[in-house]
Design a protein around this motif. Structure first.
Motif, PDB file in Angstrom:
ATOM      1  N   THR A 178      -0.853   7.594  -6.449  1.00 14.45           N
ATOM      2  CA  THR A 178      -1.148   6.183  -6.627  1.00 14.45           C
ATOM      3  C   THR A 178      -0.846   5.450  -5.326  1.00 14.45           C
ATOM      4  OG1 THR A 178       1.003   5.259  -7.330  1.00 14.45           O
ATOM      5  CG2 THR A 178      -0.314   6.425  -9.010  1.00 14.45           C
ATOM      6  N   VAL A 179      -1.489   4.331  -5.165  1.00 10.99           N
ATOM      7  CA  VAL A 179      -1.269   3.477  -3.996  1.00 10.99           C
ATOM      8  C   VAL A 179      -1.037   2.061  -4.501  1.00 10.99           C
ATOM      9  CG1 VAL A 179      -2.280   2.515  -1.909  1.00 10.99           C
ATOM     10  CG2 VAL A 179      -2.644   4.925  -2.457  1.00 10.99           C
ATOM     11  N   ILE A 180       0.124   1.511  -4.192  1.00  5.88           N
ATOM     12  CA  ILE A 180       0.485   0.167  -4.638  1.00  5.88           C
ATOM     13  C   ILE A 180       0.237  -0.795  -3.490  1.00  5.88           C
ATOM     14  CG2 ILE A 180       2.336  -1.286  -5.552  1.00  5.88           C
ATOM     15  CD1 ILE A 180       3.701   1.333  -6.487  1.00  5.88           C
ATOM     16  N   GLY A 181      -0.699  -1.725  -3.697  1.00  3.58           N
ATOM     17  CA  GLY A 181      -1.113  -2.640  -2.638  1.00  3.58           C
ATOM     18  C   GLY A 181      -2.425  -2.184  -2.054  1.00  3.58           C
ATOM     19  N   THR A 182      -3.455  -3.002  -2.172  1.00  3.14           N
ATOM     20  CA  THR A 182      -4.779  -2.607  -1.679  1.00  3.14           C
ATOM     21  C   THR A 182      -5.244  -3.536  -0.557  1.00  3.14           C
ATOM     22  OG1 THR A 182      -5.895  -3.884  -3.418  1.00  3.14           O
ATOM     23  CG2 THR A 182      -5.440  -1.569  -3.873  1.00  3.14           C
ATOM     24  N   GLY A 183      -4.318  -3.840   0.329  1.00  2.00           N
ATOM     25  CA  GLY A 183      -4.704  -4.500   1.565  1.00  2.00           C
ATOM     26  C   GLY A 183      -5.286  -3.486   2.525  1.00  2.00           C
ATOM     27  N   TYR A 184      -5.203  -3.783   3.791  1.00  2.00           N
ATOM     28  CA  TYR A 184      -5.787  -2.918   4.818  1.00  2.00           C
ATOM     29  C   TYR A 184      -5.212  -1.507   4.749  1.00  2.00           C
ATOM     30  CZ  TYR A 184      -7.206  -1.338   9.432  1.00  2.00           C
ATOM     31  OH  TYR A 184      -7.738  -0.611  10.466  1.00  2.00           O
ATOM     32  N   LEU A 185      -3.888  -1.399   4.733  1.00  2.00           N
ATOM     33  CA  LEU A 185      -3.228  -0.091   4.701  1.00  2.00           C
ATOM     34  C   LEU A 185      -3.504   0.646   3.396  1.00  2.00           C
ATOM     35  CD1 LEU A 185      -1.153   2.114   5.434  1.00  2.00           C
ATOM     36  CD2 LEU A 185       0.649   0.524   4.697  1.00  2.00           C
ATOM     37  N   GLY A 186      -3.279  -0.031   2.274  1.00  2.00           N
ATOM     38  CA  GLY A 186      -3.384   0.627   0.987  1.00  2.00           C
ATOM     39  C   GLY A 186      -4.787   1.117   0.671  1.00  2.00           C
ATOM     40  N   SER A 233      -2.766  -2.580 -13.651  1.00  2.00           N
ATOM     41  CA  SER A 233      -1.728  -2.246 -14.638  1.00  2.00           C
ATOM     42  C   SER A 233      -0.682  -1.287 -14.082  1.00  2.00           C
ATOM     43  CB  SER A 233      -2.373  -1.621 -15.883  1.00  2.00           C
ATOM     44  OG  SER A 233      -1.395  -1.068 -16.735  1.00  2.00           O
ATOM     45  N   TYR A 234       0.565  -1.747 -13.997  1.00  2.00           N
ATOM     46  CA  TYR A 234       1.655  -0.857 -13.590  1.00  2.00           C
ATOM     47  C   TYR A 234       1.898   0.219 -14.639  1.00  2.00           C
ATOM     48  CZ  TYR A 234       3.345  -3.122  -9.327  1.00  2.00           C
ATOM     49  OH  TYR A 234       3.474  -3.578  -8.038  1.00  2.00           O
ATOM     50  N   ALA A 235       1.672  -0.087 -15.917  1.00  2.00           N
ATOM     51  CA  ALA A 235       1.860   0.908 -16.972  1.00  2.00           C
ATOM     52  C   ALA A 235       0.890   2.074 -16.780  1.00  2.00           C
ATOM     53  CB  ALA A 235       1.662   0.265 -18.345  1.00  2.00           C
ATOM     54  N   GLU A 236      -0.358   1.755 -16.460  1.00  2.00           N
ATOM     55  CA  GLU A 236      -1.342   2.803 -16.194  1.00  2.00           C
ATOM     56  C   GLU A 236      -0.950   3.612 -14.973  1.00  2.00           C
ATOM     57  OE1 GLU A 236      -6.171   3.355 -15.404  1.00  2.00           O
ATOM     58  OE2 GLU A 236      -5.314   1.329 -15.616  1.00  2.00           O
ATOM     59  N   LEU A 237      -0.451   2.924 -13.957  1.00  2.00           N
ATOM     60  CA  LEU A 237      -0.028   3.583 -12.719  1.00  2.00           C
ATOM     61  C   LEU A 237       1.101   4.577 -12.993  1.00  2.00           C
ATOM     62  CD1 LEU A 237      -0.995   2.818  -9.700  1.00  2.00           C
ATOM     63  CD2 LEU A 237       1.335   2.005  -9.436  1.00  2.00           C
ATOM     64  N   ALA A 238       2.110   4.127 -13.758  1.00  2.00           N
ATOM     65  CA  ALA A 238       3.271   4.970 -14.058  1.00  2.00           C
ATOM     66  C   ALA A 238       2.875   6.199 -14.855  1.00  2.00           C
ATOM     67  CB  ALA A 238       4.316   4.156 -14.815  1.00  2.00           C
ATOM     68  N   SER A 282       8.640  -3.491 -10.737  1.00  2.00           N
ATOM     69  CA  SER A 282       7.530  -3.416 -11.691  1.00  2.00           C
ATOM     70  C   SER A 282       7.221  -1.984 -12.101  1.00  2.00           C
ATOM     71  CB  SER A 282       6.277  -4.062 -11.093  1.00  2.00           C
ATOM     72  OG  SER A 282       6.483  -5.430 -10.829  1.00  2.00           O
ATOM     73  N   LEU A 283       7.362  -1.050 -11.159  1.00  2.00           N
ATOM     74  CA  LEU A 283       6.981   0.334 -11.435  1.00  2.00           C
ATOM     75  C   LEU A 283       8.095   1.168 -12.050  1.00  2.00           C
ATOM     76  CD1 LEU A 283       5.095   2.831 -11.133  1.00  2.00           C
ATOM     77  CD2 LEU A 283       6.050   3.109  -8.819  1.00  2.00           C
ATOM     78  N   VAL A 284       9.262   1.164 -11.434  1.00  2.00           N
ATOM     79  CA  VAL A 284      10.291   2.153 -11.757  1.00  2.00           C
ATOM     80  C   VAL A 284      10.716   2.162 -13.226  1.00  2.00           C
ATOM     81  CG1 VAL A 284      12.656   2.874 -11.243  1.00  2.00           C
ATOM     82  CG2 VAL A 284      11.073   2.339  -9.369  1.00  2.00           C
ATOM     83  N   GLY A 291      18.815   2.726  -3.695  1.00  2.00           N
ATOM     84  CA  GLY A 291      19.861   2.299  -4.614  1.00  2.00           C
ATOM     85  C   GLY A 291      19.313   1.493  -5.776  1.00  2.00           C
ATOM     86  N   LEU A 292      18.335   0.646  -5.494  1.00  2.00           N
ATOM     87  CA  LEU A 292      17.700  -0.157  -6.543  1.00  2.00           C
ATOM     88  C   LEU A 292      16.991   0.742  -7.553  1.00  2.00           C
ATOM     89  CD1 LEU A 292      16.827  -2.907  -7.694  1.00  2.00           C
ATOM     90  CD2 LEU A 292      14.929  -2.894  -6.051  1.00  2.00           C
ATOM     91  N   ILE A 293      16.328   1.785  -7.075  1.00  2.00           N
ATOM     92  CA  ILE A 293      15.653   2.722  -7.973  1.00  2.00           C
ATOM     93  C   ILE A 293      16.656   3.367  -8.918  1.00  2.00           C
ATOM     94  CG2 ILE A 293      14.433   4.946  -8.048  1.00  2.00           C
ATOM     95  CD1 ILE A 293      13.020   4.078  -5.430  1.00  2.00           C
ATOM     96  N   GLY A 294      17.806   3.749  -8.369  1.00  2.00           N
ATOM     97  CA  GLY A 294      18.842   4.352  -9.194  1.00  2.00           C
ATOM     98  C   GLY A 294      19.351   3.423 -10.285  1.00  2.00           C
ATOM     99  N   GLU A 295      19.362   2.132 -10.000  1.00  2.00           N
ATOM    100  CA  GLU A 295      19.803   1.151 -10.992  1.00  2.00           C
ATOM    101  C   GLU A 295      18.771   0.938 -12.088  1.00  2.00           C
ATOM    102  OE1 GLU A 295      20.598  -2.427  -8.887  1.00  2.00           O
ATOM    103  OE2 GLU A 295      22.130  -1.528  -7.578  1.00  2.00           O
ATOM    104  N   LEU A 296      17.501   1.173 -11.778  1.00  2.00           N
ATOM    105  CA  LEU A 296      16.412   0.814 -12.692  1.00  2.00           C
ATOM    106  C   LEU A 296      15.977   1.950 -13.613  1.00  2.00           C
ATOM    107  CD1 LEU A 296      14.170  -1.236 -10.213  1.00  2.00           C
ATOM    108  CD2 LEU A 296      15.529  -2.149 -12.102  1.00  2.00           C
TER     109      LEU A 296
END
Length: 438
Positions: free
Chosen positions: A7-15, A72-77, A109-111, A136-141
């Motif tokens: 998955t790619v989060i963010g569809t600007g130039y890079l994404g 949809s983040y749910a679809e992404l996850a 939104s994702l984790v 660290g934030l991921i570990g909390e979520l």
């Protein structure tokens, strides 16, 4: 080999570029953005920005069913095993520091929605220390086994497809052998071509991109500082640059003198780098970047001065043709564009400015709505008292001075990119001026 779904989060130039390129390599890819209009355009194969080769890549992989888009983040996850984080990190309003709120928002939104092992891969350019904090934030979520890697991007606008499919190096800041193994599998095609794969810790991976941009910005500003010296002494900075380029310790890349750099990366990245160094208590280590930035801005002022001098000291009521609005050719990006800054400054001083860019007119008009825009070089130049070449598109480099001379009121030209042959233009009756040349 494991067939990871990406998955790619963010569809600007890079994404968008990363999503289409990874689909081209055979992966199933799902791109996400919270902008519903952007997602609808991408899903229809309509690229919201200009990048050579990318529209074809996008449409081919949509048609093949390897690439889809969602809000949809749910679809992404549910879909993904490896989640690439490609959100923007713009300069904070009124500050030099980077705004990483989009990074944090995407993680939050994702984790919590992840229900199995996953690898999140940061590609956004962030201040050093961000990855450790986000881990660290991921570990909390979540209690799931979700790891974070940092894999900086090195895309050049105008060459983004090539730089993604065939990069000059892959850098991976990884916390474990398992994370490294997954990234080696994702980038197996590039590694198989002999692309170096460097594993590092988080801080080193974060520093690679900003260090590269700081070095390139310094090299550009160095030759433009030499242009200032050349103007004071009567020397020719283009010959100086050529002589330096033969030294293999220096090389010729990014040693082109002219109007300086702009865009969405170099200016904001070096400012954010300075700001982060200050937060870490090592601001003196990067104090030279203040002058790098200042030299770059001075080139824009000098361009305005050269044009004004050709008009006898005043722009009032004089026609000014500006060729170029994008910060570089083969792009429609006008973020921090030197060309657009010069056009706006001349208009503020009374010039009747008409701008033409082969791809960036629409973006430039949104950024500077008070400027007038033309649909062609001929329309922009008609009746002009001075013509400014500010973005070195090929169609401008290939202009016929005799033909253009029949359209303008006065044959005055300022070459902001040292892209033209002075003798050819002078032979056609033009008064030719350029930054750093006698």
């Amino acid at each position: 080999m494991v067939a990871h779904r990406l998955t790619v989060i963010g569809t600007g130039y890079l994404g968008t570029t990363h999503a289409a390129a990874m689909a081209e390599l055979g992966f199933e890819v799902l791109g996400l953005d919270i902008d519903e209009d952007r997602i609808a355009r991408l899903a229809a194969g309509d690229l919201p920005f200009y990048e050579p080769g990318l529209p074809e890549l996008l449409r081919r992989n949509l048609a093949a069913g390897r690439l889809r888009f969602t809000t949809s983040y749910a679809e992404l996850a549910e879909f993904g095993d490896v989640h690439f984080l490609c959100v923007g990190t713009p300069q904070r309003q009124g500050e030099n520091a980077a705004d990483v709120s989009f990074v944090d928002s995407a993680i939050r939104s994702l984790v919590p929605l992840l229900r199995r092992e996953a690898l999140i891969v940061g590609k956004s350019t962030v201040p050093v220390g961000t990855a450790a904090r986000v881990a660290g934030l991921i570990g909390e979520l979540t209690s799931e086994n979700v790891e974070l890697a940092w894999n900086p991007e090195f895309l050049r606008e105008g060459f983004a497809v090539q730089d993604t499919l065939h990069p000059d190096r892959i850098v991976a800041g990884v916390p474990s052998a398992a994370a490294e193994k997954i990234l080696r599998e994702v980038y197996a095609a590039q590694i198989g071509e002999g692309v170096p794969f460097l594993t590092t810790d988080y801080p080193t991976a974060e520093l690679v991109k900003v260090s590269a941009n700081a070095f390139l910005a310094t090299k550009i500003s160095f030759i433009n500082a030499m242009a200032e010296v050349c103007e004071a002494t009567g020397a020719d900075v283009t010959k100086l640059s050529q002589a330096l380029s033969y030294d293999d310790r220096i090389g010729g890349k990014f040693l082109g003198p002219g109007l300086g750099f702009g865009g969405g990366c170099l200016p904001k990245d070096i400012r954010a780098f300075m700001a982060r160094a200050g937060e870490l208590g090592v601001d003196q280590a990067l104090s030279f970047l203040r002058e790098v930035d200042a030299i770059n801005i001075r080139r824009r002022h000098r361009m305005v001065d050269l044009a004004r001098d050709l008009l006898g000291g005043s722009f009032d009521g004089r026609g000014v043709a500006v060729l170029g609005a994008a910060f570089k050719p083969d792009s429609d990006d006008v973020r921090d564009s030197p060309a657009l800054d010069v056009a706006a400054a001349i208009q503020q001083q009374g010039g009747v400015v008409t701008v033409y860019d082969p791809q960036a007119n629409a973006n430039a008009a949104r950024a500077q709505p008070s400027l007038s825009f033309a649909a062609s070089t001929a329309e922009a130049a008609r009746g002009a008292d001075v013509t400014l070449l500010l973005t070195e598109w090929r169609e401008f480099r290939d202009l016929d001075p005799e033909a253009l001379g029949t359209l303008v009121a006065v044959r005055n030209i300022v070459d902001g990119r040292n892209a033209l042959d002075p003798e050819r233009w002078r032979a056609a009756g033009w008064t030719y001026k350029a930054l750093g040349r006698p």
